[in-house]
Design a protein around this motif. Structure first.
Motif: not given
Length: 101
Positions: A82-83, A85-99
């Motif tokens: 859960t933690n 997932t919450r931190s992953f969702v809270a990341k800001k920016g373009n979703p394509t740059t995360i990966f």
């Protein structure tokens, strides 16, 4: 969704009746032999029940302890998931740059 077969009381009685009859006849035979031949067929000490009860209590105690340990471990893993997932969702920016590495 869990689906169960809904069978009524009559179906249960159809299945259980032969076993109930056999058990009843067996008990009547044993009690009849006991009454006819006396008390020497079976003499059970009162301590057998307490020893058996103590053994069952230990068995259930260890079993419940291991079940609680498994539950606690699953709770920790689920909390971590859960933690994360919450931190992953809270990341800001373009979703394509995360990966991207």
């Amino acid at each position: 969704m869990i689906k169960t077969e809904k069978q009524g009381l009559l179906q249960l009685l159809k299945i259980a009746t032969p076993y109930l009859i056999i058990t009843t006849v067996y008990a009547i035979i044993v009690l009849g032999l006991e009454e006819y031949f006396g008390d020497h067929i079976y003499k059970i000490s009162g301590q057998i029940g307490s020893v058996f009860g103590l053994a069952v209590a230990f068995f259930l105690g260890f079993r419940m302890n291991s079940a609680y340990d498994r539950w606690w471990e699953a709770r920790k893993i689920f909390g971590e998931l859960t933690n994360n997932t919450r931190s992953f969702v809270a990341k800001k920016g373009n979703p394509t740059t995360i990966f991207q590495t």
